[in-house]
Scaffold this motif. Structure first.
Motif, short mmCIF file in Angstrom:
data_model
loop_
_atom_site.label_atom_id
_atom_site.label_comp_id
_atom_site.label_asym_id
_atom_site.label_seq_id
_atom_site.Cartn_x
_atom_site.Cartn_y
_atom_site.Cartn_z
N LEU A 1 -0.60 9.66 24.03
CA LEU A 1 -1.52 10.42 23.19
C LEU A 1 -1.82 11.75 23.89
CD1 LEU A 1 -3.69 7.36 22.22
CD2 LEU A 1 -2.06 8.55 20.75
N LYS B 1 0.82 -1.23 0.00
CA LYS B 1 0.00 0.00 0.00
C LYS B 1 0.84 1.26 0.00
CE LYS B 1 -4.10 -1.75 2.37
NZ LYS B 1 -4.90 -1.63 3.60
N GLU B 2 2.14 1.10 0.12
CA GLU B 2 3.06 2.24 0.22
C GLU B 2 2.75 3.13 1.41
OE1 GLU B 2 3.52 4.11 -3.62
OE2 GLU B 2 5.04 2.61 -4.10
N GLU B 3 2.22 2.55 2.43
CA GLU B 3 2.06 3.26 3.70
C GLU B 3 1.90 2.21 4.79
OE1 GLU B 3 -0.95 3.23 5.46
OE2 GLU B 3 -2.30 2.41 3.96
N LEU B 4 2.18 2.59 6.03
CA LEU B 4 2.05 1.64 7.13
C LEU B 4 1.01 2.09 8.15
CD1 LEU B 4 5.81 0.69 7.63
CD2 LEU B 4 4.00 -0.76 6.70
N LEU B 5 0.33 3.19 7.82
CA LEU B 5 -0.67 3.70 8.76
C LEU B 5 -1.81 2.71 8.94
CD1 LEU B 5 -1.43 6.11 10.53
CD2 LEU B 5 -2.55 7.14 8.56
N SER B 6 -2.15 2.02 7.84
CA SER B 6 -3.26 1.06 7.95
C SER B 6 -2.75 -0.36 8.20
CB SER B 6 -4.12 1.11 6.70
OG SER B 6 -3.36 0.72 5.58
N LEU C 1 -2.11 -0.29 14.06
CA LEU C 1 -3.35 -0.18 14.84
C LEU C 1 -3.20 -0.88 16.19
CD1 LEU C 1 -6.33 0.86 14.40
CD2 LEU C 1 -6.88 -1.56 14.21
N PHE D 1 -0.23 1.45 18.33
CA PHE D 1 -0.01 2.90 18.49
C PHE D 1 -0.48 3.42 19.84
CE2 PHE D 1 -3.81 5.57 18.11
CZ PHE D 1 -4.77 4.68 17.68
N ARG D 2 -1.55 2.87 20.37
CA ARG D 2 -2.03 3.36 21.67
C ARG D 2 -1.09 2.93 22.80
NH1 ARG D 2 -7.32 5.49 22.22
NH2 ARG D 2 -8.44 5.46 20.26
#
Lengths: 476, 222
Positions: free
Chosen positions: A419, A400-405, A410, A413-414
C-alpha cells in the motif's frame, strides 16, 4: 520473511566460477599477500608463523579455510532497548541509509552544503519513522563538532534519536572506546552487548590488498568485544582493481578473506559481514559511479561469493550519482534496491545517498523507503492460498458484478498489495491537480516534515539518554 | 441497559454504533440496530449520531490513507444493511430521512462499473435513496428512470474518452424534454475534468466516492 511459491532471485555466477574465484583469491593471499600496517595484527600473524616481506604478509590457504569455519553464518541485531530487531543471514534483506556523507542536500533551500548536527538529528528522527529502512547509520558527517569527535558524536546522536540498530565506523583509533561506551549505555554489561549487538562497525580495506592501520584496529577492537564488523572492500575496476568485473570480484574476495583471518585470529567466532562498496571507474569523468550497472554487477558477484562462503552479506546499493533527488536518482536507486533485493543482500547501505556517496538527502531517503517497500513485496513472491485460485470467486461475480466487496478481497488486499504511501502518486489527474500538482520531491519533502512533526515512535528512556549524554560530555 | 432520557448512556450507545461501523463489525452493527428498535429509541438520532457518524469516520479514514476501497465498500454495505432494518420502522412512525433520490449508471458503451458502484454504495450509506442501473446503460434509459423515480440527482460515470460524450447526451435529452432544471446532473470517471463538466453543462463532478457524497449534499443543500 514468509515467501510464496518461489523467492524471486538473481544470480550472476555459477558454482564453477565461484569456486575458481575462491581458489584464486586464496592464491593471491598466499602468493601476493596483503599489506598490513597495524602492530596488533602483525603480532597476531607472527604468532601464527605467517611469513612476510616487509609489510607484505602471505596468508596460507589452510589458515583462510580454518578461519572461515569459525565465522558465524548469521548475525542477529538488537535495537537500543535490547529487543531482537533483524537477522543478517540467508537471503534476508534489510536496508540502512548510506553512511558518512560529507554534504547535506537541504530540502528547504535546495542547496548542497556542509552538514550540521541539526541535520543529522532530523535525519535520525525521520529514519525512525521509515518502516522499510530497518537499520539506521551514522549517515552524515557534520562540521559543528570538534574534528576528533566527528565519528563517535554521530553514534551519540543516532542512539539518542532512533531506536534502530546502527551501522557506524571510526575515523580515529581512539574513538572505538568512546563508541563502545555509548553502546554500553544501552546495555547492562559488556557481555550483554556481545549477546545483543546494537551496532555494526565498517572496516574498509584500501584497494588493492591493503588493510590500513585504522581499519585493522577497528576490526580487532570490534572482534575482541564480539561487536560485528562489516568489510567495506572497494575495488575500483580499471584503476585500483582489474578492469574485468570478475577480476574485481576476485580482488574483493581476497581482501575480505584477509579480513576474515584478522577477525578470527583476534577472536574465534567473531561476527563478520562480507561487504563492500566496489565501483567501476567512469572512463570519461574519472569518477566512481555507484549507480552504474557494472558497479551493481560487481556487488552482485561479491555478495554471491559471501553466500558461497556462508557469511552474512552487505553491499552499497540503492544509491545514485545524481546531485539532486531527480529522475536519475530514482532509477539508479530503484535498480540498485531491486537487484540487492533479488540477490538477497542482508544489509544494503545506500538509501538517501547521492553524488558518489558524498551527499545525504532526507527527500531521497523518504522516496527510497517507498521503493524498498515495493522491493520487499516482490521478494515475498506469489502466494498460493489453495486451489481453485479463481473459479469460486468468479462464480460470485454474478451476484454484484464486482469483486471489490467480495470477502476474499477484503481479507487479502492488505496482504497481497504494497500500500503505497503519499510519496507515490497514484491519484487521478484531477485529484493530483486539486492537491497542488506536486512533484515526487515536493511530496517527499512534505512527508518528511509530517514525520518530523509526529514525534518519536519509541522515545528514549530518560536514564539511557542521560548515560549517553554523560559519555558525550566527558569526551567533548 | 435502560436508556430513558439518560443522555450519557445514549451518547455511549451512539458511539458503540459508530465504532461498529468503523470496525466493519457487521453483526454488531445489525444487533445494535435491532436493540435501538426494541428500546424504542429516537431512530433519527440513532441514524444520524450513530451510523451516520460511523460512515463519516470511514470517509475520513479513507481520505487520511488509513482505509482503502474494500473497507469503504464494506462499511457502506454494513450501513445499508443496518438501514434496511431501521428504515421500515421509521416509515411506520411517519418519519422520512431520505436526503434525496439519486439515479446512477455507467454510460452506454462503457462496462467499467466499479467506480460508479462505490459512489452508489457511499451515497446510499449516507442516507440517499440510490437506484444503481449498472453499466453500459443508454442515456434515454437513465433519463426515463430518473423521471419515473422522481430523482433529484442523475449520476453518470464514464471511464473512456470515447464514451464520455454520452454524459453530455444526458444533459441534451433533459434540455430537449424541457426538464433540465428538475435534476442535478453529476458526472464522474477518470477522463472527466472540470472543463468537461462545464462543456457538458453538468452541475458538478467528483473524483472520489467521498467527494461525490459531499458534492451531492452541497447540490441539494443538505
Amino acid at each position: 520473511m514468509k515467501v510464496g511459491i518461489l523467492r524471486p532471485k538473481i544470480q550472476v555466477l555459477d558454482e564453477e566460477h565461484k569456486n575458481k574465484i575462491y581458489i584464486e583469491a586464496k592464491e593471491i593471499l598466499e602468493n601476493l599477500g596483503i599489506f598490513l600496517e597495524n602492530e596488533n595484527a602483525k603480532e597476531l600473524f607472527h604468532n601464527e608463523g605467517i611469513s612476510h616481506e616487509g609489510l607484505r604478509y602471505f596468508i596460507p590457504s589452510d589458515l583462510v579455510e580454518k578461519c572461515l569455519k569459525t565465522v558465524p553464518s548469521e548475525i542477529k541485531l538488537y535495537d537500543r532497548e535490547g529487543k531482537e530487531h533483524i537477522t543478517l543471514g540467508e537471503d534476508n534483506v534489510h536496508f540502512d541509509p548510506g553512511s558518512a556523507a560529507i554534504l547535506y542536500f537541504d530540502e528547504t533551500s535546495g542547496e548542497i552544503r556542509n552538514a550540521i548536527k541539526e541535520d543529522f538529528i532530523r535525519f535520525s528522527k525521520v529514519v525512525e519513522h521509515l518502516q522499510y529502512i530497518e537499520a539506521q547509520s551514522t549517515a552524515l558527517i557534520y562540521q559543528d563538532v570538534p574534528k576528533e569527535a566527528q565519528d563517535w558524536h554521530r553514534l551519540f546522536i543516532a542512539l539518542t534519536n532512533c531506536y534502530k540498530p546502527v551501522v557506524t565506523g571510526t575515523f580515529r583509533k581512539e574513538s572505538f572506546t568512546i563508541m563502545k561506551d555509548l553502546l554500553l549505555s544501552c546495555r547492562r554489561s559488556e557481555d550483554d552487548l556481545a549477546r545483543k549487538p546494537l551496532a555494526i562497525f565498517d572496516a574498509c580495506p584500501s584497494p588493492p590488498l591493503k588493510w590500513s592501520d585504522l581499519t585493522t584496529q577497528s576490526l580487532i577492537d570490534a572482534a575482541v568485544s564480539m561487536i560485528p564488523s562489516e568489510f567495506v572492500s572497494m575495488p575500483l575496476a580499471g584503476a585500483s582493481a582489474p578492469m574485468s568485473l570478475i577480476g574485481s570480484i576476485t580482488q574483493h574476495c581476497a581482501e575480505c578473506l584477509a579480513g576474515v583471518v584478522i577477525g578470527q585470529l583476534t577472536k574465534t567466532g567473531a561476527p563478520l559481514i562480507w561487504g563492500g562498496s566496489p565501483a567501476i571507474l567512469d572512463m570519461k569523468q574519472g569518477t566512481t559511479p555507484m549507480g552504474a550497472i557494472e558497479t551493481m554487477m560487481i556487488n552482485l558477484g561479491d555478495v554471491e561469493m559471501g553466500k558461497f562462503l556462508k557469511m552474512p552479506t552487505h553491499a552499497y546499493m540503492s544509491l545514485s550519482d545524481s546531485k539532486v533527488p531527480d529522475t536519475q536518482a530514482g532509477f539508479e536507486a530503484g535498480m540498485g534496491a531491486l537487484l540487492a533485493g533479488l540477490a538477497g543482500v542482508n544489509m544494503v547501505s545506500g538509501p538517501g545517498m547521492l553524488d558518489f556517496e558524498s551527499t545525504q538527502s532526507i527527500e531521497k531517503l523518504v522516496i527510497d523507503n517507498e521503493l524498498i517497500g515495493m522491493v520487499k513485496r516482490l521478494l515475498q513472491g506469489i502466494e498460493d492460498y489453495g486451489s481453485p485460485f479463481a473459479a469460486n470467486i468468479l462464480k460470485d461475480y454474478e451476484d454484484k458484478e464486482e469483486l471489490l466487496s467480495h470477502p476474499s478481497t477484503l481479507k487479502l488486499f492488505r496482504k497481497e498489495l504494497f500500500l503505497a504511501g503519499p510519496v507515490i502518486d497514484r491519484q487521478s489527474r484531477d485529484m493530483w491537480k486539486a492537491s497542488g500538482a506536486k512533484s515526487t520531491r515536493k511530496r517527499a519533502k512534505e512527508e518528511a516534515f509530517k514525520l518530523l512533526s509526529k514525534g518519536s515512535l519509541r522515545p528514549i528512556d530518560d536514564r539511557v539518554a542521560k548515560e549517553l549524554e554523560d559519555v558525550a560530555l566527558k569526551h567533548l | 441497559m435502560f436508556f430513558g432520557d439518560n443522555k450519557l448512556v445514549q451518547e455511549q450507545f451512539y458511539k458503540e454504533i459508530s465504532d461498529a461501523i468503523v470496525n466493519l463489525d457487521k453483526e454488531r452493527a445489525i444487533e445494535l440496530a435491532k436493540r435501538a428498535i426494541i428500546e424504542n429509541m429516537n431512530l433519527l438520532e440513532v441514524i444520524e449520531k450513530g451510523y451516520g457518524d460511523g460512515i463519516r469516520r470511514i470517509g475520513d479514514l479513507w481520505e487520511e490513507g488509513d482505509f482503502f476501497l474494500p473497507e469503504l465498500m464494506l462499511g457502506g454495505t454494513i450501513m445499508q444493511e443496518s438501514m434496511d432494518i431501521l428504515l421500515p420502522e421509521l416509515k411506520r412512525s411517519g418519519e422520512n430521512i431520505n436526503l434525496g433520490t439519486v439515479v446512477i449508471a455507467t454510460i452506454e458503451g462503457d462496462i467499467h462499473s466499479i467506480g460508479k458502484t462505490i459512489v452508489g454504495t457511499m451515497l446510499s450509506a449516507n442516507g440517499f435513496e440510490v437506484y444503481d442501473l449498472g453499466a453500459d446503460v443508454p442515456a434515454e434509459k437513465i433519463v426515463n428512470t430518473a423521471i419515473e423515480k422522481n430523482a433529484d440527482v442523475i449520476g453518470v460515470s464514464a471511464l473512456l474518452t470515447t464514451t464520455m460524450f454520452g454524459q453530455k447526451k444526458i444533459v441534451d435529452i433533459l434540455e430537449e424534454k424541457g426538464i433540465r432544471s428538475k435534476f442535478k446532473v453529476i458526472i464522474g470517471g477518470a477522463p472527466v475534468t472540470k472543463s468537461w463538466t462545464e462543456e457538458c453543462q453538468a452541475d458538478g463532478f467528483a473524483s472520489s466516492a467521498v467527494e461525490a457524497v459531499k458534492l451531492v449534499k452541497k447540490l441539494l443543500n443538505k
